[in-house]
Design a protein around this motif. Structure first.
Motif, PDB file in Angstrom:
ATOM      1  N   GLY A  80     -18.373  67.886  -5.846  1.00 13.76           N
ATOM      2  CA  GLY A  80     -17.123  67.135  -5.909  1.00 13.76           C
ATOM      3  C   GLY A  80     -15.998  67.973  -5.326  1.00 13.76           C
ATOM      4  O   GLY A  80     -16.149  69.186  -5.123  1.00 13.76           O
ATOM      5  N   HIS A  81     -14.864  67.334  -5.052  1.00 14.08           N
ATOM      6  CA  HIS A  81     -13.719  68.084  -4.515  1.00 14.08           C
ATOM      7  C   HIS A  81     -12.647  68.239  -5.582  1.00 14.08           C
ATOM      8  O   HIS A  81     -12.420  67.345  -6.407  1.00 14.08           O
ATOM      9  CB  HIS A  81     -13.166  67.441  -3.240  1.00 14.08           C
ATOM     10  N   LEU A  82     -11.961  69.384  -5.545  1.00 17.22           N
ATOM     11  CA  LEU A  82     -11.008  69.735  -6.595  1.00 17.22           C
ATOM     12  C   LEU A  82      -9.627  69.125  -6.399  1.00 17.22           C
ATOM     13  O   LEU A  82      -8.879  68.958  -7.361  1.00 17.22           O
ATOM     14  CB  LEU A  82     -10.861  71.261  -6.676  1.00 17.22           C
ATOM     15  N   ASP A  83      -9.251  68.822  -5.184  1.00 17.53           N
ATOM     16  CA  ASP A  83      -7.881  68.364  -4.922  1.00 17.53           C
ATOM     17  C   ASP A  83      -7.736  66.874  -5.197  1.00 17.53           C
ATOM     18  O   ASP A  83      -8.712  66.135  -5.308  1.00 17.53           O
ATOM     19  CB  ASP A  83      -7.471  68.661  -3.483  1.00 17.53           C
ATOM     20  N   MET A  84      -6.476  66.444  -5.336  1.00 22.42           N
ATOM     21  CA  MET A  84      -6.167  65.041  -5.567  1.00 22.42           C
ATOM     22  C   MET A  84      -5.036  64.598  -4.644  1.00 22.42           C
ATOM     23  O   MET A  84      -4.261  65.418  -4.138  1.00 22.42           O
ATOM     24  CB  MET A  84      -5.757  64.797  -7.019  1.00 22.42           C
ATOM     25  N   VAL A  85      -4.958  63.302  -4.425  1.00 25.45           N
ATOM     26  CA  VAL A  85      -3.858  62.724  -3.648  1.00 25.45           C
ATOM     27  C   VAL A  85      -2.582  62.775  -4.482  1.00 25.45           C
ATOM     28  O   VAL A  85      -2.587  62.455  -5.669  1.00 25.45           O
ATOM     29  CB  VAL A  85      -4.185  61.275  -3.260  1.00 25.45           C
ATOM     30  N   ALA A  86      -1.484  63.187  -3.865  1.00 23.94           N
ATOM     31  CA  ALA A  86      -0.196  63.302  -4.558  1.00 23.94           C
ATOM     32  C   ALA A  86       0.709  62.145  -4.136  1.00 23.94           C
ATOM     33  O   ALA A  86       1.359  62.186  -3.100  1.00 23.94           O
ATOM     34  CB  ALA A  86       0.465  64.641  -4.215  1.00 23.94           C
ATOM     35  N   PHE A 146     -17.813  72.976  -5.631  1.00 27.24           N
ATOM     36  CA  PHE A 146     -16.466  72.419  -5.704  1.00 27.24           C
ATOM     37  C   PHE A 146     -15.744  72.738  -4.399  1.00 27.24           C
ATOM     38  O   PHE A 146     -15.457  73.903  -4.101  1.00 27.24           O
ATOM     39  CB  PHE A 146     -15.707  73.020  -6.889  1.00 27.24           C
ATOM     40  N   THR A 147     -15.453  71.707  -3.625  1.00 34.35           N
ATOM     41  CA  THR A 147     -14.814  71.903  -2.327  1.00 34.35           C
ATOM     42  C   THR A 147     -13.303  71.690  -2.412  1.00 34.35           C
ATOM     43  O   THR A 147     -12.790  71.115  -3.366  1.00 34.35           O
ATOM     44  CB  THR A 147     -15.423  70.939  -1.284  1.00 34.35           C
ATOM     45  N   LEU A 148     -12.610  72.155  -1.388  1.00 38.13           N
ATOM     46  CA  LEU A 148     -11.153  72.138  -1.344  1.00 38.13           C
ATOM     47  C   LEU A 148     -10.648  71.222  -0.238  1.00 38.13           C
ATOM     48  O   LEU A 148     -11.351  70.944   0.732  1.00 38.13           O
ATOM     49  CB  LEU A 148     -10.616  73.556  -1.099  1.00 38.13           C
ATOM     50  N   GLU A 149      -9.412  70.754  -0.399  1.00 40.29           N
ATOM     51  CA  GLU A 149      -8.642  70.063   0.656  1.00 40.29           C
ATOM     52  C   GLU A 149      -9.360  68.849   1.247  1.00 40.29           C
ATOM     53  O   GLU A 149      -9.186  68.530   2.420  1.00 40.29           O
ATOM     54  CB  GLU A 149      -8.258  71.052   1.757  1.00 40.29           C
ATOM     55  N   GLU A 150     -10.130  68.152   0.412  1.00 38.67           N
ATOM     56  CA  GLU A 150     -10.822  66.966   0.911  1.00 38.67           C
ATOM     57  C   GLU A 150      -9.850  65.870   1.310  1.00 38.67           C
ATOM     58  O   GLU A 150     -10.042  65.189   2.325  1.00 38.67           O
ATOM     59  CB  GLU A 150     -11.778  66.454  -0.170  1.00 38.67           C
ATOM     60  N   GLU A 151      -8.806  65.683   0.519  1.00 44.35           N
ATOM     61  CA  GLU A 151      -7.924  64.537   0.717  1.00 44.35           C
ATOM     62  C   GLU A 151      -7.047  64.650   1.953  1.00 44.35           C
ATOM     63  O   GLU A 151      -6.593  63.638   2.485  1.00 44.35           O
ATOM     64  CB  GLU A 151      -7.044  64.340  -0.524  1.00 44.35           C
TER      65      GLU A 151
END
Length: 493
Positions: A80-86, A146-151
């Motif tokens: 899964g990816h750690l970042d979220m849309v802001a 856990f991946t980063l900056e997917e969004e």
């Protein structure tokens, strides 16, 4: 003092999953700012004695040894990816780099207070952490990735180290539909247009007006692109084009904040002859009624307003530059371009006019093109180059990522379908998604991986209307645990 933010989540079932999701809500994690969360996950791994490491990009892996007697089972990667849309409503002050996401339950769904919830992909991440913590689960060798900056760019997946992961099966937990499993996804690319356009001083006979288009639902630029939703940039450009015949000149513009979110709001300032002000008001009032009728119940909240403002310090574009820009934006592809001929009901190619701005004559446009065929992505990007090249703009295609080709004969898929039938009484719908799951990129780096994607029911992703159905999280967790236990008894590959 004990932090009670989102304490109500601790009372929800399954408790392990929601406790970890509370940590995610309380830890700011917009794309590019995941460091604090990574540190917490590393501390979590240390507390349980799990080995962990990071690749050069910063993606995090935590390893959990197999249950005794299941060491030879195929290795499973939970991803899964750690970042979220802001994203926040205009009337909701929120600093996504500092403030926690504040949640509440209503009618069986979890919502956030005026912001995105981060269930995409926070619930997938929380479920992975719950699996790592669950000492009652029988499992083979596990890797949590856990991946980063997917969004924003798919940066974590694109930068993922090769020859690093050890498992042969991958469960991507970044899907958003109940009773479905995904075996393919669209690829895509960002198309960025930049230009410096000429201006001319405001005339004494010109008035300055502001246009605001607000009230749209917004949504995910992939999975929601086929829905009857308005795109604020597309619609406000239409309003500006309607005023073009009154010799209006664009001064500034801002619409959308993310290339992968369908924009909900857009704002523009323009100059026009003062004696045309009444005609402009009349046109905008009539156009608002037309747009409301066109959108109908699909996106009923549209508001289009015109107000007169004080003269601005910025210089309007020249008449020719303004007309040329609005003509190009009117002709720009937006929305669904083509439906798939091979996968019924699935969008093949689309484009989202995600971010558009004009300030001091400087134009910037960032669009996200998606397609099941990489060649169609390239062709759509070339249309931007051809169109905006006519006005001398610079067009750059960046952050391209491949699609995920479906494998209907997947052994992992068959195991999932059988478990879904046994646990929930029905086979899952097998789907291909018009969104940029990281599976396409991961599969290109690790072509031997057998992959599927599934998750709980999430609605309104990438918008402040994002919400997750609580009952679906119970079902998702039960399915994930049962699948992992089934795979623990599978023969090594």
């Amino acid at each position: 003092m004990t932090d009670t933010t989102n304490a109500h989540l601790d009372a929800l079932e399954p408790t392990l999953v929601w406790r970890h999701f509370r940590t995610l809500c309380n830890t700011p994690r917009p794309s590019g700012h995941e460091a604090a969360l990574v540190a917490k996950l590393e501390a979590f791994a240390d507390a349980f004695g799990f080995a962990h490491d990071r690749d050069a990009f910063g993606n995090l892996r935590i390893k959990k040894p197999a249950s005794p007697g299941h060491e030879s089972a195929p290795g499973v990667i939970l991803q899964g990816h750690l970042d979220m849309v802001a994203q926040a409503n205009a009337d909701t002050p929120h600093d996504f780099e500092k403030d926690p996401i504040r949640t509440y339950v209503k009618d069986g769904w979890l919502h956030a207070d005026g912001t995105t919830l981060g269930a995409d992909n926070g619930l997938g991440v929380a479920a992975i952490l719950a699996v790592l913590e669950d000492d009652t689960l029988t499992h083979g060798p596990l890797e949590a990735l856990f991946t980063l900056e997917e969004e924003t760019s798919m940066g974590g997946a694109l930068g993922l180290a090769e020859h690093w992961l050890e498992g042969s099966l991958l469960l991507n937990l970044d899907s958003e539909a109940r009773g479905e499993v995904y075996i393919g996804c669209a690829g895509g690319a960002d198309v960025m247009v930049d230009a410096q356009l000429p201006g001319k001083a405001l005339g004494d006979d010109e008035a300055v007006i502001a246009l605001a288009l607000t009230g749209l639902k917004g949504g995910h630029s992939g999975i929601d692109i086929h829905k009857p939703l308005g795109n604020a940039n597309r619609l406000l450009v239409r309003a500006l084009r309607a005023l073009d015949m009154l010799d209006a000149r664009l001064i500034d513009y801002r619409g959308g904040t993310l290339r992968n979110a369908i924009p909900r709001e857009a704002f523009a300032t323009l100059a026009l002859p003062a004696d045309e002000l009444e005609a402009a008001c009349d046109k905008i009032a009539k156009l608002e009624a037309v747009l409301k009728a066109e959108l109908g119940s699909g996106d009923p909240g549209l508001s289009l307003t015109l107000t007169r403002v004080e003269k601005t310090a910025q210089e309007p574009l020249t008449r020719d530059a303004s007309a040329m820009l609005l003509a190009a934006l009117t002709a720009t592809p937006c929305g669904v371009e083509r439906m798939s001929a091979d996968v019924p009901g699935v969008v093949e190619t689309s484009n989202n006019l995600g971010v558009l701005s004009l300030s001091d004559g400087r134009l910037h446009l960032c669009a996200l093109v998606r397609s099941l065929h990489d060649s169609a992505t390239d062709a759509m990007a070339d249309r931007f180059s051809a169109l905006f090249g006519l006005m001398g703009a610079r067009v750059k295609v960046d952050n391209g990522y491949p699609g995920w080709a479906p494998n209907p004969q997947s052994t992992l898929l068959e195991t999932f379908k059988a478990r879904h039938q046994a646990l929930l009484g029905a086979e899952p719908a097998v789907k291909v998604i018009h969104a940029g799951l990281e599976c396409g990129i991961l599969g290109a780096k690790y072509p031997e991986l057998d992959m599927i994607s599934f998750g709980p029911l999430i609605r309104g992703a990438h918008s402040p209307d994002e919400r997750v159905e609580l009952e679906s999280v119970v079902e998702f967790w039960s399915m994930l645990r049962a699948l992992i236990e089934d795979l623990a008894s599978a023969q090594p590959r």
